[in-house]
Enzyme design. Structure first.
Site, short mmCIF file in Angstrom:
data_model
loop_
_atom_site.label_atom_id
_atom_site.label_comp_id
_atom_site.label_asym_id
_atom_site.label_seq_id
_atom_site.Cartn_x
_atom_site.Cartn_y
_atom_site.Cartn_z
N GLU A 31 9.18 19.15 17.14
CA GLU A 31 10.14 18.78 16.10
C GLU A 31 10.60 17.34 16.33
OE1 GLU A 31 12.48 17.95 13.26
OE2 GLU A 31 11.36 19.84 13.18
N ALA A 35 16.11 20.92 14.35
CA ALA A 35 15.68 22.26 13.96
C ALA A 35 16.37 22.65 12.66
CB ALA A 35 16.01 23.26 15.06
N GLY A 36 15.69 23.47 11.86
CA GLY A 36 16.27 23.93 10.61
C GLY A 36 15.70 23.28 9.38
N GLY A 37 15.06 22.11 9.55
CA GLY A 37 14.42 21.45 8.42
C GLY A 37 15.39 20.85 7.42
N THR A 38 14.84 20.47 6.27
CA THR A 38 15.64 19.83 5.22
C THR A 38 16.79 20.72 4.77
OG1 THR A 38 13.76 18.54 4.42
CG2 THR A 38 15.55 18.92 2.87
N CYS A 39 16.53 22.00 4.60
CA CYS A 39 17.54 22.91 4.06
C CYS A 39 18.83 22.87 4.86
CB CYS A 39 16.99 24.33 4.03
SG CYS A 39 18.20 25.57 3.52
N HIS A 445 30.89 47.78 -16.17
CA HIS A 445 31.70 46.94 -17.06
C HIS A 445 33.03 46.62 -16.38
CE1 HIS A 445 33.47 45.47 -20.81
NE2 HIS A 445 34.56 46.18 -20.50
#
Length: 471
Positions: A31, A35-39, A445
């Site tokens: 990496e 860690a975790g990426g773009t998100c 409802h």
């Protein structure tokens, strides 16, 4: 034991590394940054956290229409950013701890392929290290694109990454690009108190959506003070003291597309993303790139023998849930011998504006291109009881139904919690429920989901499709 090399700890790479390690593989995860990426770091997590703050400011300012009269609203962007960063840090640390706990070797650095399933990693701490594996999984993602506009690099333009760290509210935010990311930021900062202008070369917003859906969203944002300059493109950017000045020229024949100059305190560029492939040298693995630089994969996400590409770097829908589903497809193929195809999945998405846009499957403009007749059901939010009661009547619901099978082929929901309603209808599509079944379902409802009954009670528009029209 099998050896795996995973490049990128995003929403596919991290879970896949952990799954392979738990299955007994020797796994190295490289990496470059977090860690975790773009998100987690610069996408879903921080933006939706900021949107929650903007929503609170908006509700406080406009609660008088519901008979509630609060005091003056004060926005502290620094406090908002601190809260955002705290959540990002927590999610990031959780992602990293999860792969380490699974037994994955986590390497911090930038990878470059030197041969078939062989990489050299320039370590963040200095030096290099080489790795070879039986299988390679690439989840290195994408990044915001900066267009080649004279002067743009010199004016301090921000992308969706940098704007998340502003601690002082822009007095006038200029946004280049009228896509999904742009619109979320436009409403977010307008609600926090900035003046916002969006510039886009297209004649209308969101060309992938039905025209009336895009128009309804634009009208809602304009009602909150967002200004749109469509049919115009930026010819030059300049900095004049504390202001950024954009020279615009017409990109179409729209009346508002005449040459003009716009000035603002800050500039956000949101015109798409490009893959992080230029430094990877993926061709050394036998994989190929398309003309946009994305890794070419087959229907099972394989790019070459023993090489897979997952998430944004392979092109296609750039959504976190698609990246995570890529992980599941590859995991099941590698560990369990299951061959699920990318082409077989539904691709839902949600735009987190207010009204919220949820979409899955076909919309009206796509139904018109089918070779068979369809029924198009449309219900305005002004006819939804729950929307009226909560004062959130902007938008509409739409469903495309196969006229012969009564199966739902697609859903668009622009309205309060549009993504949640869309998801309920996506589950119905996955379960094969017909429009008649949905129309007659006993739903609680008064809920927003109850409007599904009403949607299919309406008189549909029958679309013959291109083949039918030719007949």
């Amino acid at each position: 034991m099998p050896e795996a090399l995973v490049i990128g700890a995003g929403q596919a790479g991290g879970p896949l590394a952990g799954a392979l390690a738990r299955a007994g593989w020797s796994v190295t995860l490289v990496e470059r940054e977090h860690a975790g990426g773009t998100c987690v770091n610069e996408g879903c997590t921080p933006t939706k956290t900021m949107i929650a703050s903007a929503h609170a400011a908006h509700v406080a300012r406009h609660s008088a229409r519901l008979g509630v009269h609060p005091g003056a609203v004060r926005v502290d962007l620094g406090q908002i950013v601190d809260r955002v960063q705290g959540i990002v840090d927590s999610f990031r640390e959780g992602s990293e701890a999860g792969v380490v706990r699974a037994g994955v070797k986590l390497v911090s650095g930038t990878a470059r392929f030197t041969g078939v399933r062989e990489v050299e990693v320039a370590l963040n701490g200095g030096g290099t290290e080489s790795f070879r594996a039986d299988s390679v999984f690439i989840n290195a993602g994408a990044r915001p694109r900066l267009p080649e506009i004279p002067g743009l690099a010199e004016v301090g333009a921000m992308t969706s990454r940098e704007i998340l760290h502003l601690r002082d509210l822009p007095s006038h935010l200029l946004i280049l690009g009228g896509g999904y990311i742009s619109l979320e930021f436009a409403q977010l900062f307008a609600r926090l108190g900035s003046r916002v202008t969006v510039i886009d070369p297209g004649p209308r917003l969101l060309a992938r959506e039905d025209e009336d859906v895009a128009a309804a969203l634009q009208q809602a944002l304009e009602g909150e003070g967002v200004h749109f300059v469509l049919g115009s493109q930026v010819a030059r950017a300049e900095r004049n003291g504390e202001e950024v000045t954009l020279q615009l020229t017409g990109a179409s024949r729209e009346p508002q597309a005449a040459e003009q100059t716009l000035s603002g305190s800050h500039l956000l560029v949101a015109v798409g993303r490009i893959p992080n492939t230029e430094a990877l040298n993926v061709q050394a693995t036998g994989a190929a790139l398309d003309r946009h630089g994305f890794i070419v994969v087959d229907d099972h996400l394989q790019a070459a023998e023993g090489v897979y590409a997952l998430g944004d770097i392979k092109g296609g829908p750039a959504f976190t849930h698609i990246s995570y589903d890529d992980y599941r497809i590859v995991r099941d193929a590698v560990l369990h011998g299951q061959q699920r195809r990318v082409s077989q999945r539904l691709v839902p998405y949600t735009l987190f504006t207010d009204p919220q846009l949820g979409r899955v499957g076909l919309d009206r403009q796509q139904a018109q291109k089918l070779d068979r007749p369809t029924r198009i059901y449309t219900l305005l939010m002004t006819s939804v009881a729950r929307a009226i009661e909560t004062g959130a009547t902007a938008g509409l619901m739409r469903a495309v139904v196969d006229d012969q099978t009564d199966q739902v082929l697609g859903v668009t929901v622009l309205g309060p919690e549009g993504g949640e309603i869309m998801s309920a209808l996506q589950l119905a599509m996955m379960g094969g429920l017909t429009a008649t079944t949905l129309r007659n379902a006993a739903l609680a409802h008064p809920t927003l989901s109850e409007s599904i009954n009403n949607l299919f009670m309406g008189v549909p528009e029958v679309v013959q499709g291109e083949a039918g029209a030719a007949d």
